[in-house]
Motif scaffolding. Structure first.
Motif, mmCIF file in Angstrom:
data_model
loop_
_atom_site.group_PDB
_atom_site.id
_atom_site.type_symbol
_atom_site.label_atom_id
_atom_site.label_comp_id
_atom_site.label_asym_id
_atom_site.label_seq_id
_atom_site.Cartn_x
_atom_site.Cartn_y
_atom_site.Cartn_z
ATOM 1 N N LEU A 1 0.743 -1.220 0.131
ATOM 2 C CA LEU A 1 -0.051 0.120 0.184
ATOM 3 C C LEU A 1 0.776 1.208 0.070
ATOM 4 O O LEU A 1 0.355 2.398 0.308
ATOM 5 C CB LEU A 1 -1.061 -0.045 1.294
ATOM 6 N N GLY A 2 2.022 1.131 -0.286
ATOM 7 C CA GLY A 2 3.171 2.409 -0.491
ATOM 8 C C GLY A 2 2.465 3.285 -1.257
ATOM 9 O O GLY A 2 2.862 4.516 -1.195
ATOM 10 N N TRP A 3 1.948 3.006 -2.315
ATOM 11 C CA TRP A 3 1.351 3.908 -3.292
ATOM 12 C C TRP A 3 0.075 4.838 -2.734
ATOM 13 O O TRP A 3 -0.034 5.979 -3.028
ATOM 14 C CB TRP A 3 0.597 3.192 -4.440
ATOM 15 N N LEU A 4 -0.367 4.437 -1.743
ATOM 16 C CA LEU A 4 -1.374 4.971 -0.908
ATOM 17 C C LEU A 4 -0.787 5.847 -0.047
ATOM 18 O O LEU A 4 -1.334 7.142 0.233
ATOM 19 C CB LEU A 4 -2.447 4.008 -0.281
ATOM 20 N N GLU A 5 0.196 5.370 0.971
ATOM 21 C CA GLU A 5 0.526 6.363 1.930
ATOM 22 C C GLU A 5 1.779 5.435 2.307
ATOM 23 O O GLU A 5 1.800 4.175 2.779
ATOM 24 C CB GLU A 5 -0.216 6.282 3.270
ATOM 25 N N ASP A 6 3.013 6.067 2.429
ATOM 26 C CA ASP A 6 4.115 5.559 3.024
ATOM 27 C C ASP A 6 4.225 4.946 4.282
ATOM 28 O O ASP A 6 3.473 5.533 5.385
ATOM 29 C CB ASP A 6 5.281 6.560 3.102
ATOM 30 N N GLY A 7 4.690 3.786 4.479
ATOM 31 C CA GLY A 7 4.514 2.938 5.897
ATOM 32 C C GLY A 7 3.156 2.666 6.301
ATOM 33 O O GLY A 7 3.069 2.218 7.428
ATOM 34 N N LEU A 8 2.169 2.344 5.476
ATOM 35 C CA LEU A 8 0.941 2.111 5.756
ATOM 36 C C LEU A 8 0.819 0.677 6.119
ATOM 37 O O LEU A 8 1.188 -0.201 5.342
ATOM 38 C CB LEU A 8 -0.155 2.585 4.671
#
Length: 416
Positions: free
Chosen positions: A329-336
């Motif tokens: 999910l890095g494309w959505l939010e870093d470190g999610l």
């Protein structure tokens, strides 16, 4: 004395998640045909590139979408058969077409690739697979689903097709490898359905034109790999977008958007102007606005299928490795943080797998046997280790045999 002519046969397995085609000349073994490059299996996916006005299929469709090309991805179209949504129209390349028309576009691609592999000519005899039930406990809608698929096949240039149940086709494929008679429970777990048949197989039976006496029972339930993905998506990812989140009023954020966003064949409906406006209006239901921002990013960037694909890949990795797998999910939010572990698979899928196994047990019960000689596994979702463990618990003395998970049904259809 004249000998009846047995024509060549093209078998097409139009699957919820993956499709395949096989060809057989009379007296010869069936062979899978390449549908995408040299690959004989092709994901049941289309991508309509709006900038180039081009249509892409299979892996190419997924790559176009994941690369961020402007356009629309469609998957799991088979799930719409028997649904009122099938004849709904949507804009494709500046034209309004129904989802049945889009199924025809995909089937035409399969037909064109098969024709190319067969030196430009298709056999007149075409057999399509179908689940035991397109729609559970609704015979009229089930007939409508088959009629709609037949109409799509005609529109694709395949002519008048015949149908065979997918688990029976899988059984015919397995039979080619047997040297003695066996009573087999065929377990076909696809993207949209789980189908079962108890059938008597063997070299002597293979020579009979009428196999009806060998088929002891068939059952099916409308649960498959996309339902597993949906359940895992709701449990592991949707809370990061606001599912079960308590808003300022003390009530949960309305959940329908999260269920649709976790369902492959409904995702594209969330990108309409009306649906986007409805999602934006949910902002007042959130106490944590970051959750709403994530939801809107997925919807406004049209990344619902990317999210669903990330869940599916993590599910596969966790099943194969016996270890937790991160959801990308890095494309959505870093470190999610989001992952699927073997424990999550067992906990979240327990109720669904229980229904699947009960359907298998019902098939054996209807067949009037204590236990089959073997369980033959086919369909991509039958690779799920949690499912195999559940079947092993239900049938502890019965060995499991893995078939061609993505090509076995198509091969069997060519023998049908």
């Amino acid at each position: 004395m004249t000998t009846a002519f047995s024509p060549a046969t093209l078998g097409i397995d139009f699957g919820t998640s993956n499709s395949a085609a096989a060809y057989r000349m009379p007296g010869a073994p069936a062979r899978l045909l390449p549908l995408e490059g040299v690959a004989t299996g092709m994901p049941t996916a289309l991508f309509f590139n709006t900038e180039e006005h081009s249509t892409h299929f299979g892996r190419d469709a997924m790559q176009q979408y994941l690369a961020g090309e402007e356009g629309r991805l469609m998957r799991s179209l088979k799930s719409l058969l028997g649904s009122s949504l099938l004849l709904e129209k949507t804009a494709v390349h500046e034209q309004l077409v129904s989802y049945q028309d889009i199924i025809a576009i995909f089937l035409k691609r399969v037909a064109d690739q098969a024709r190319q592999a067969l030196d430009g000519r298709l056999p007149e005899r075409v057999v399509l697979g179908r689940p035991v039930h397109f729609v559970d406990e609704h015979p009229q809608r089930d007939r409508q689903a088959q009629d709609a698929l037949a109409a799509a096949a005609r529109a694709a240039g395949l002519g008048e097709v015949s149908f065979q149940l997918e688990p029976i086709a899988a059984a015919l494929d397995y039979e080619q490898r047997l040297s003695e008679e066996k009573l087999v429970l065929v377990v076909d777990i696809g993207g949209g359905t789980s189908d079962f048949t108890v059938v008597r197989l063997g070299p002597q039976q293979a020579g009979h034109a009428d196999r009806s006496q060998d088929i002891l029972a068939t059952t099916g339930v409308h649960i498959g790999g996309t339902d597993f993905d949906h359940r895992l998506n709701v449990a592991q990812v949707m809370p990061l977008l606001g599912y079960k989140h308590i808003g300022p009023s003390g009530r949960e954020v309305p959940s329908s958007v999260f269920f649709d966003l976790s369902t492959w064949h409904l995702i594209q409906w969330l990108y309409t102007a009306k649906s986007l406006a409805s999602a934006r209006n949910l902002k007042n239901d959130y106490s944590d606005l970051q959750l709403h921002q994530r939801l809107m990013k997925v919807l406004e960037w049209r990344e619902g299928h990317r999210l669903a694909d990330a869940v599916e890949q993590a599910k596969i990795a966790a099943s194969q490795s016996h270890a937790a797998a991160g959801i990308a999910l890095g494309w959505l939010e870093d470190g999610l943080p989001a992952e699927i572990s073997p424990q999550v698979l067992e906990e979240q899928l327990q109720a669904l797998l229980q229904q699947v196994v009960e359907c298998a047990q019902d098939c054996v019960h209807q067949a009037g046997v204590d236990a089959p000689d073997a369980i033959y596994l086919t369909g991509g979702s039958s690779a799920l280790r949690t499912l195999r463990d559940a079947l092993r618990t239900a049938f502890p003395a019965t060995p499991q045999v893995e078939g061609d998970l993505f090509g076995g049904v198509a091969t069997g259809l060519a023998y049908a």
